[in-house]
Design a protein around this motif. Structure first.
Motif, PDB file in Angstrom:
ATOM      1  N   ALA A 345      20.474 141.670  60.723  1.00 48.00           N
ATOM      2  CA  ALA A 345      19.390 142.582  60.357  1.00 48.00           C
ATOM      3  C   ALA A 345      19.917 143.967  60.012  1.00 48.00           C
ATOM      4  CB  ALA A 345      18.372 142.667  61.483  1.00 48.00           C
ATOM      5  N   ILE A 346      20.764 144.525  60.920  1.00 47.59           N
ATOM      6  CA  ILE A 346      21.178 145.908  60.635  1.00 47.59           C
ATOM      7  C   ILE A 346      22.175 145.969  59.477  1.00 47.59           C
ATOM      8  CG2 ILE A 346      20.642 146.771  62.962  1.00 47.59           C
ATOM      9  CD1 ILE A 346      23.638 146.879  63.522  1.00 47.59           C
ATOM     10  N   THR A 347      22.970 144.912  59.305  1.00 46.21           N
ATOM     11  CA  THR A 347      23.910 144.932  58.187  1.00 46.21           C
ATOM     12  C   THR A 347      23.167 144.889  56.859  1.00 46.21           C
ATOM     13  OG1 THR A 347      25.441 143.724  59.575  1.00 46.21           O
ATOM     14  CG2 THR A 347      25.975 143.841  57.244  1.00 46.21           C
ATOM     15  N   LEU A 348      22.208 143.983  56.796  1.00 43.96           N
ATOM     16  CA  LEU A 348      21.394 143.918  55.581  1.00 43.96           C
ATOM     17  C   LEU A 348      20.666 145.243  55.347  1.00 43.96           C
ATOM     18  CD1 LEU A 348      19.799 140.381  55.542  1.00 43.96           C
ATOM     19  CD2 LEU A 348      21.100 141.466  53.697  1.00 43.96           C
ATOM     20  N   GLY A 349      20.184 145.795  56.453  1.00 41.17           N
ATOM     21  CA  GLY A 349      19.486 147.088  56.378  1.00 41.17           C
ATOM     22  C   GLY A 349      20.389 148.149  55.793  1.00 41.17           C
ATOM     23  N   LEU A 350      21.628 148.197  56.311  1.00 43.07           N
ATOM     24  CA  LEU A 350      22.581 149.199  55.814  1.00 43.07           C
ATOM     25  C   LEU A 350      22.854 148.981  54.334  1.00 43.07           C
ATOM     26  CD1 LEU A 350      24.661 151.493  56.469  1.00 43.07           C
ATOM     27  CD2 LEU A 350      26.358 149.670  56.592  1.00 43.07           C
ATOM     28  N   ILE A 351      23.136 147.717  53.976  1.00 44.39           N
ATOM     29  CA  ILE A 351      23.485 147.437  52.576  1.00 44.39           C
ATOM     30  C   ILE A 351      22.340 147.849  51.655  1.00 44.39           C
ATOM     31  CG2 ILE A 351      24.006 145.602  50.906  1.00 44.39           C
ATOM     32  CD1 ILE A 351      25.449 144.132  53.200  1.00 44.39           C
ATOM     33  N   SER A 352      21.124 147.498  52.069  1.00 45.82           N
ATOM     34  CA  SER A 352      20.009 147.837  51.181  1.00 45.82           C
ATOM     35  C   SER A 352      19.826 149.357  51.082  1.00 45.82           C
ATOM     36  CB  SER A 352      18.728 147.153  51.630  1.00 45.82           C
ATOM     37  OG  SER A 352      18.476 147.443  52.978  1.00 45.82           O
ATOM     38  N   SER A 353      20.003 150.052  52.203  1.00 42.53           N
ATOM     39  CA  SER A 353      19.876 151.514  52.156  1.00 42.53           C
ATOM     40  C   SER A 353      20.952 152.104  51.253  1.00 42.53           C
ATOM     41  CB  SER A 353      20.009 152.125  53.556  1.00 42.53           C
ATOM     42  OG  SER A 353      18.973 151.676  54.367  1.00 42.53           O
ATOM     43  N   VAL A 354      22.183 151.592  51.407  1.00 38.19           N
ATOM     44  CA  VAL A 354      23.275 152.125  50.593  1.00 38.19           C
ATOM     45  C   VAL A 354      22.998 151.885  49.106  1.00 38.19           C
ATOM     46  CG1 VAL A 354      25.712 151.847  50.020  1.00 38.19           C
ATOM     47  CG2 VAL A 354      25.028 152.053  52.397  1.00 38.19           C
ATOM     48  N   ILE A 355      22.460 150.698  48.789  1.00 35.29           N
ATOM     49  CA  ILE A 355      22.114 150.435  47.384  1.00 35.29           C
ATOM     50  C   ILE A 355      21.114 151.478  46.900  1.00 35.29           C
ATOM     51  CG2 ILE A 355      20.880 148.844  45.828  1.00 35.29           C
ATOM     52  CD1 ILE A 355      22.154 146.550  47.336  1.00 35.29           C
ATOM     53  N   GLY A 356      20.121 151.741  47.744  1.00 39.17           N
ATOM     54  CA  GLY A 356      19.111 152.740  47.390  1.00 39.17           C
ATOM     55  C   GLY A 356      19.735 154.092  47.107  1.00 39.17           C
ATOM     56  N   TYR A 357      20.606 154.529  48.006  1.00 40.94           N
ATOM     57  CA  TYR A 357      21.180 155.865  47.840  1.00 40.94           C
ATOM     58  C   TYR A 357      22.229 155.917  46.738  1.00 40.94           C
ATOM     59  CZ  TYR A 357      18.663 156.915  52.080  1.00 40.94           C
ATOM     60  OH  TYR A 357      17.676 157.087  52.990  1.00 40.94           O
ATOM     61  N   LEU A 358      22.892 154.755  46.498  1.00 47.01           N
ATOM     62  CA  LEU A 358      23.875 154.720  45.402  1.00 47.01           C
ATOM     63  C   LEU A 358      23.212 155.085  44.078  1.00 47.01           C
ATOM     64  CD1 LEU A 358      26.214 151.638  45.933  1.00 47.01           C
ATOM     65  CD2 LEU A 358      26.857 154.043  45.700  1.00 47.01           C
ATOM     66  N   SER A 359      21.965 154.632  43.936  1.00 49.02           N
ATOM     67  CA  SER A 359      21.289 154.921  42.677  1.00 49.02           C
ATOM     68  C   SER A 359      21.105 156.427  42.504  1.00 49.02           C
ATOM     69  CB  SER A 359      19.966 154.177  42.600  1.00 49.02           C
ATOM     70  OG  SER A 359      19.118 154.625  43.628  1.00 49.02           O
ATOM     71  N   LEU A 360      21.016 157.150  43.631  1.00 46.01           N
ATOM     72  CA  LEU A 360      20.912 158.612  43.541  1.00 46.01           C
ATOM     73  C   LEU A 360      22.181 159.212  42.925  1.00 46.01           C
ATOM     74  CD1 LEU A 360      19.365 159.948  46.868  1.00 46.01           C
ATOM     75  CD2 LEU A 360      18.388 160.047  44.600  1.00 46.01           C
ATOM     76  N   LEU A 361      23.309 158.546  43.204  1.00 42.75           N
ATOM     77  CA  LEU A 361      24.590 159.083  42.720  1.00 42.75           C
ATOM     78  C   LEU A 361      24.702 159.021  41.199  1.00 42.75           C
ATOM     79  CD1 LEU A 361      27.296 157.816  45.223  1.00 42.75           C
ATOM     80  CD2 LEU A 361      26.006 159.932  45.202  1.00 42.75           C
ATOM     81  N   THR A 362      23.950 158.114  40.598  1.00 42.40           N
ATOM     82  CA  THR A 362      24.093 157.967  39.147  1.00 42.40           C
ATOM     83  C   THR A 362      23.411 159.094  38.383  1.00 42.40           C
ATOM     84  OG1 THR A 362      22.102 156.664  39.000  1.00 42.40           O
ATOM     85  CG2 THR A 362      24.148 155.453  39.335  1.00 42.40           C
ATOM     86  N   TYR A 383      26.066 153.344  61.577  1.00 43.01           N
ATOM     87  CA  TYR A 383      26.148 151.887  61.687  1.00 43.01           C
ATOM     88  C   TYR A 383      27.437 151.487  62.408  1.00 43.01           C
ATOM     89  CZ  TYR A 383      27.003 147.099  59.995  1.00 43.01           C
ATOM     90  OH  TYR A 383      27.288 145.776  59.902  1.00 43.01           O
ATOM     91  N   LEU A 384      28.551 152.072  62.000  1.00 48.16           N
ATOM     92  CA  LEU A 384      29.840 151.723  62.612  1.00 48.16           C
ATOM     93  C   LEU A 384      29.866 152.101  64.085  1.00 48.16           C
ATOM     94  CD1 LEU A 384      32.405 152.605  59.804  1.00 48.16           C
ATOM     95  CD2 LEU A 384      31.604 150.350  60.560  1.00 48.16           C
ATOM     96  N   THR A 385      29.231 153.210  64.410  1.00 49.73           N
ATOM     97  CA  THR A 385      29.170 153.605  65.812  1.00 49.73           C
ATOM     98  C   THR A 385      28.460 152.518  66.619  1.00 49.73           C
ATOM     99  OG1 THR A 385      29.019 155.878  65.083  1.00 49.73           O
ATOM    100  CG2 THR A 385      28.477 155.453  67.376  1.00 49.73           C
ATOM    101  N   VAL A 386      27.357 152.023  66.091  1.00 48.03           N
ATOM    102  CA  VAL A 386      26.600 151.000  66.805  1.00 48.03           C
ATOM    103  C   VAL A 386      27.417 149.698  66.892  1.00 48.03           C
ATOM    104  CG1 VAL A 386      24.532 149.545  66.745  1.00 48.03           C
ATOM    105  CG2 VAL A 386      24.369 151.974  66.226  1.00 48.03           C
ATOM    106  N   VAL A 387      28.030 149.321  65.802  1.00 47.94           N
ATOM    107  CA  VAL A 387      28.721 148.033  65.760  1.00 47.94           C
ATOM    108  C   VAL A 387      30.048 148.066  66.508  1.00 47.94           C
ATOM    109  CG1 VAL A 387      29.781 146.326  64.227  1.00 47.94           C
ATOM    110  CG2 VAL A 387      27.595 147.345  63.634  1.00 47.94           C
ATOM    111  N   LEU A 388      30.802 149.143  66.359  1.00 52.85           N
ATOM    112  CA  LEU A 388      32.143 149.179  66.942  1.00 52.85           C
ATOM    113  C   LEU A 388      32.166 149.697  68.369  1.00 52.85           C
ATOM    114  CD1 LEU A 388      34.270 150.572  63.951  1.00 52.85           C
ATOM    115  CD2 LEU A 388      33.917 148.191  64.618  1.00 52.85           C
ATOM    116  N   LEU A 389      31.423 150.766  68.613  1.00 51.44           N
ATOM    117  CA  LEU A 389      31.559 151.428  69.903  1.00 51.44           C
ATOM    118  C   LEU A 389      30.649 150.833  70.973  1.00 51.44           C
ATOM    119  CD1 LEU A 389      32.832 153.909  71.426  1.00 51.44           C
ATOM    120  CD2 LEU A 389      30.710 155.099  70.870  1.00 51.44           C
ATOM    121  N   LEU A 390      29.364 150.712  70.653  1.00 52.59           N
ATOM    122  CA  LEU A 390      28.403 150.377  71.695  1.00 52.59           C
ATOM    123  C   LEU A 390      28.676 149.049  72.410  1.00 52.59           C
ATOM    124  CD1 LEU A 390      25.001 151.710  70.290  1.00 52.59           C
ATOM    125  CD2 LEU A 390      26.763 152.855  71.625  1.00 52.59           C
TER     126      LEU A 390
END
Lengths: 779, 221
Positions: A345-362, A383-390
């Protein structure tokens, strides 16, 4: 176990690198930009206008105009003197102009006198053309016979028709009632004396340090006036004051909104998890996200814009989701197991958010790119904090059972009540909205709504404008020419057209450099007209009146004819005080052309101001920027739709068609409701709201994914989503109270979007659960 | 304090053939809110071989505006208000000419002299008053550097009314103005100039209101 250790090590070293960079940049001084224009791309297609604009605005932006008002003239002058001393001592200004010094007066007088044969006012030109020569001699007689004519006779013996005075009077007509009084410019209006002072800042108007010391100086001066009971009033105008005020409010708002939302998160988290430990890690996640976003923007852009920080701080709302989700799974499940559960869930969430914000970069918008970078890196870090550290840490806490129980009940209730019909009903909103969106009446994309306007400053500015004619800084005519002569000829052409506009009351006035420095051809024409005057009976009349003697007249004539082949030289103009005062209108050479600016005052019908020729163009930065914002608004909106489409394709890899449709409908319905809501509330849909739609899309997809991924109806997912939605809602609710119209609009948009995301995700979660159950039953 | 000093000086200076008198008394006697007179002016300018002679009318009334109208050698009109001068040419068209800042300073002095408001000049001038049987005489010497740069001394003579003004300039030029009261001059002769300035005032306020309208429109946009 080793694996998790290496993960933690990886996280720590990454964080250390980021902190090191952050420390370095803070040490070197973080460049926080608040100039709204810096967020925008260059609007001009040709480099020429862009450069010309920059050169002009830079000077304009660092200019301040003050009026010191008092009913008593002496008191006004004394107060003005104090202000001038204080300004000079403050170290914030490079020059204070409040008078023409005696030597400057002499200099400009000398320029007018030396060049009197080539300077001719329009009025006198008309007189000479209609051969009304006696007007010239009569004026001289009238002046000399006046009891108040002290000393004028000396000038008449050298300039018999007072050409130098006639020209200077007509050229300084725009000074109207401004009278020099003991070294000050004093205007008397309705019984109040106003002393005019202008000053030039020695650094950028957007420098916070300068704003502070300037405000400090001014308030000290004002309180000094209060104490001495002189009661002078200070009116000020200048970009620096608006910028200072905007920066101040933004700073205040960031701290209120930031503190507010963090306090709410603290309270909620402690309540939900019955412990302070999850709170610590949630805050850590947010902090890591924001620091990373900040550092990456600084690294890639060298400076960070204030609006990026405001927008970025709202990232809390998304970054906190991952941590909430992690903790909401419950303490019974071990860390690594927990992460495995929520990982898709959170990985998909991150990927979709990043796709959204990537479009801002264009988008070729420096501001968009900054915000995009801030969000992408910030989210990845969180995301990495949650996945790696917690998972590596053993955090003791309990999910509050009453809350969980309540969530479970709600979920069950919704599951029972919800039907496909309700969902289809919800789908009407986006359909309705999309058809409307492209047919919306024209919306204002005025750049000025990004800057809040302080009423106090606005009033002061109005007072100044009612007394002085201040040229508009962002709207002016730009004139160019291959060489100085053709530039001046073009300026004269522009002058003729602008004169017509003044007659039609479209503008109140304009200033050109060519009054004091006309083109060679015009100089020659003036000389020819004066030649007729010198050959007229004017001299006889002066001799008759006893003002000149015959030999004097002969000598003066001879002198005039000797100057036949001379003209004004540019250096003498540039060195003269009036030339210096107008030097900002003279742009010199740009891209192989000579250029100058003609500022206009009192524009009443903006639409009537258009280019006069290819060499005389009207520059309207506000309109251009606003147009551009409007274009980018629809561009951004299309990008957003594209991003949602891409995310949908991505979802199809993991989910069945129906479920993917359910998930993607969450952001769609939320966005559509936000657009419909703002329209209903009569809020302008600007570029800034469109940015809010990006955030809503990211959050909406997250919620949808979380529900789609949750297999049990235990209520943990709802808890996580509820927590996240509540914190986001409350923090953006605070944004709605902002004094900057654009930020208020942003807050309201978010408010509606997030509420609808929550509602829709609940419904689709229930629908997916229903279908799963019915499938299980069928088996 | 000022007055004590002044009296002391006056007693010392004029104790022989004239009686010292108070500026205030003269002021009260002469100051009026109405003036209608003919004038003759003779200007002796060093650089010119013959004096410049002119004559005309002076009028001052309720509008607080002083009219100085020359009828010979060339008709011209000045409307003087404290801090403001307006000029009209022989065809009564307004004449815009900023001769110099001195002109405004001088016009203030001139205005106060003609309307008999002498006391208010004591800030800028050292004033010595002297009374004789035939009338009174004031000698004004400028105190401020601006005025003393151009004026040496001004003498004002009068009895029941103001009778003459003599201006001695630093450069050696002299201007003598003699006044003859006249009942023939009435406000009617000058109404147009007074009206003009009223009209202009109205025009100004119209311009202001138009500006405001524009601003409102701009704000609406």
């Amino acid at each position: 176990m080793i694996k998790s250790k290496s993960r933690v090590l990886l996280w720590i070293s990454a964080l250390a690198a980021i902190l090191l960079f952050a420390g370095l940049s803070v040490h070197n001084g973080v460049a926080v930009e608040s100039n709204i224009l810096k967020l925008l791309p260059n609007t001009e297609q040709d480099k020429f206008s862009e450069k010309a604009f920059q050169q002009f605005t830079e000077r304009n932006m660092s200019r301040m105009v003050f009026l010191v008002a008092n009913r008593d003239k002496q008191a006004a002058k004394e107060s003005a003197g104090e202000l001038i001393t204080a300004l000079k001592e403050s170290g914030t200004v490079s020059a204070v102009d409040y008078h023409l010094s005696a030597s400057e007066k002499m200099q400009s007088g000398k320029y007018g006198f030396d060049n009197r044969y080539w300077l001719l006012s329009e009025k006198d030109e008309a007189l000479l053309k209609s051969e009304q020569f006696e007007n010239f001699s009569d004026t001289v007689i009238q002046q000399i016979y006046s009891p108040l004519s002290a000393g004028l006779i000396d000038l008449v013996s050298r300039d018999p028709f007072l050409l130098s005075i006639r020209f200077a009077s007509s050229a300084s007509n725009n000074l109207q009632d401004m009278l020099p009084d003991e070294d000050f410019w004093v205007i008397n209006k309705e019984g109040i004396y106003y002393v005019v002072i202008s000053a030039q800042l020695n650094a950028s108007a957007f420098s916070a340090e300068l704003q502070q010391s300037l405000n400090h100086t001014l308030s000290r001066v004002e309180s000094g006036w209060c104490q001495s009971e002189r009661d002078s009033c200070l009116y000020r105008s200048g970009t620096v004051f608006y910028a200072g005020k905007a920066q101040e409010t933004a700073r205040d708002e960031i701290s209120t909104i930031g503190t507010g939302s963090i306090l709410l998160i603290i309270a909620l988290v402690i309540f939900a998890f019955c412990s302070i430990k999850p709170l610590f890690f949630i805050l850590l996640t947010i902090a890591v996200g924001i620091v990373t976003g900040f550092v990456s923007v600084l690294y890639l852009f060298e400076s960070i814009h204030l609006l990026t920080i405001v927008f970025g701080a709202s990232l809390i709302g998304v970054a906190v989701d991952y941590a909430f989700h992690y903790f909401a799974v419950g303490s019974k499940v071990a860390g690594p197991e927990r992460i495995r559960k929520i990982f898709p869930a959170i990985t998909l969430g991150l990927i979709s958010s990043v796709i959204g914000y990537l479009s801002l970069l264009t988008a070729p918008f420096p501001g968009f790119r900054q915000m995009g970078v801030f969000c992408i890196f910030g989210l990845i870090a969180a995301y990495l904090t949650v996945v790696l550290l917690l998972p590596a840490l053993k955090i003791k806490y309990n999910v509050r059972s009453s809350l969980l129980c309540y969530c479970k009940k709600t979920l069950n209730y919704i599951e029972q009540k919800v039907s496909l019909k309700l969902f289809i009903l919800l789908l009407i909103i986006p359909v309705f909205c999309l058809t409307r969106y492209y047919h919306l009446p024209e919306q204002s994309d005025d750049i000025r709504q990004f800057q809040n306007v302080d009423i106090e400053l606005k009033t002061q500015q109005k007072v100044i404008e009612s007394i002085l004619e201040l040229p508009v800084a962002n709207q002016f005519y730009l004139v160019k020419g291959k060489d100085i002569e053709s530039l001046l000829t073009n300026i004269d052409k522009a002058g003729i057209e602008l004169g017509k506009l003044v007659e039609k009351n479209i503008i109140e006035g304009y200033t050109t450099i060519s009054d004091w420095f006309p083109a060679k051809r015009r100089q020659a024409r003036s000389y020819q007209l004066y030649e007729k005057l010198y050959q007229s009976t004017g001299f006889e009349r002066l001799i008759e009146a006893g003002i000149l003697s015959q030999p004097q007249a002969e000598e003066l004539k001879q002198q005039f004819f000797q100057n036949k082949n001379s003209s004004i030289n540019i250096d003498s103009w540039l060195n003269m005080p009036i030339g210096k005062a107008q030097s900002h209108l003279w742009l010199g050479q740009i891209e192989g052309f000579y250029a100058a600016i003609i500022p206009v005052t009192g524009i009443s019908k903006l639409e009537k101001l258009q280019d006069i020729s290819s060499m005389i163009t009207f520059v309207d930065k506000v309109a251009k920027v606003s147009d551009l914002l409007s274009i980018y608004k629809s561009k951004a909106f299309n990008l957003l739709l594209l991003a949602i489409g891409l995310i949908f394709v991505l979802l199809l890899f993991r989910y069945k068609g129906v479920n993917a449709c359910f998930i993607i409908s969450v952001p769609l319905i939320a966005i559509a409701s936000a657009i419909a809501g703002t329209a209903l509330l009569d809020i302008n849909l600007s570029l800034f709201n469109t940015l809010a739609l990006f955030l809503i899309a990211g959050i909406g997809i997250d919620y949808g994914l979380f529900f789609a991924e949750s297999n049990e109806s235990e209520g943990n997912t709802l808890l996580a989503v509820m927590l996240s939605a509540t914190t986001t809602l409350l923090s953006f609710g605070l944004l709605s109270f902002s004094q900057t119209p654009a930020i208020t609009a942003f807050g309201v948009t978010m408010l509606i979007g997030i509420s609808m995301s929550l509602l829709t995700s609940l419904i689709i979660g229930a629908l997916i659960a229903q279908s799963r159950k019915s499938k299980n039953e069928n088996r | 304090m000022n007055r004590v000093n002044l009296c002391l000086i006056l007693v010392l200076l004029f104790s022989f053939n004239s009686t010292a008198c108070e500026l205030r008394d003269i002021n009260e006697k002469v100051k009026s809110n109405h003036l209608a007179a003919e004038f003759k002016q003779s200007k002796v300018i060093k650089a010119l071989s013959r004096p410049l002679l002119s004559k005309g009318y002076i009028w001052f009334g309720e509008t607080e505006q002083l009219i100085w109208q020359v009828i010979s050698p060339l008709k011209s009109t000045m409307v003087i208000q404290p801090g403001k001068i307006k000029q009209f040419d022989k065809n009564d068209n307004p004449l815009k000419l900023h001769v110099n800042s001195m002109a405004t300073d001088l016009s203030n002095v001139f205005f106060k002299l003609l309307v008999g408001d002498f006391s208010s000049l004591s800030d800028t001038f050292k004033i010595a008053a002297e009374c004789q049987k035939a009338g009174w005489k004031l000698k004004l010497n400028p105190r401020t550097p601006q005025l003393s740069r151009i004026i040496n001394q001004i003498e004002v003579i009068g009895n029941e009314k103001l009778e003459a003004i003599m201006i001695e300039e630093k450069r050696g030029d002299h201007t003598t103005i003699e006044l003859f009261n006249s009942t023939q001059i009435t406000e009617d002769n000058f109404k147009r100039y007074l009206k003009d300035s009223q009209k202009e005032r109205r025009k100004d306020s119209r311009k202001d209101s138009q500006k405001k309208d524009n601003e409102i429109q701009r704000d609406k946009k």
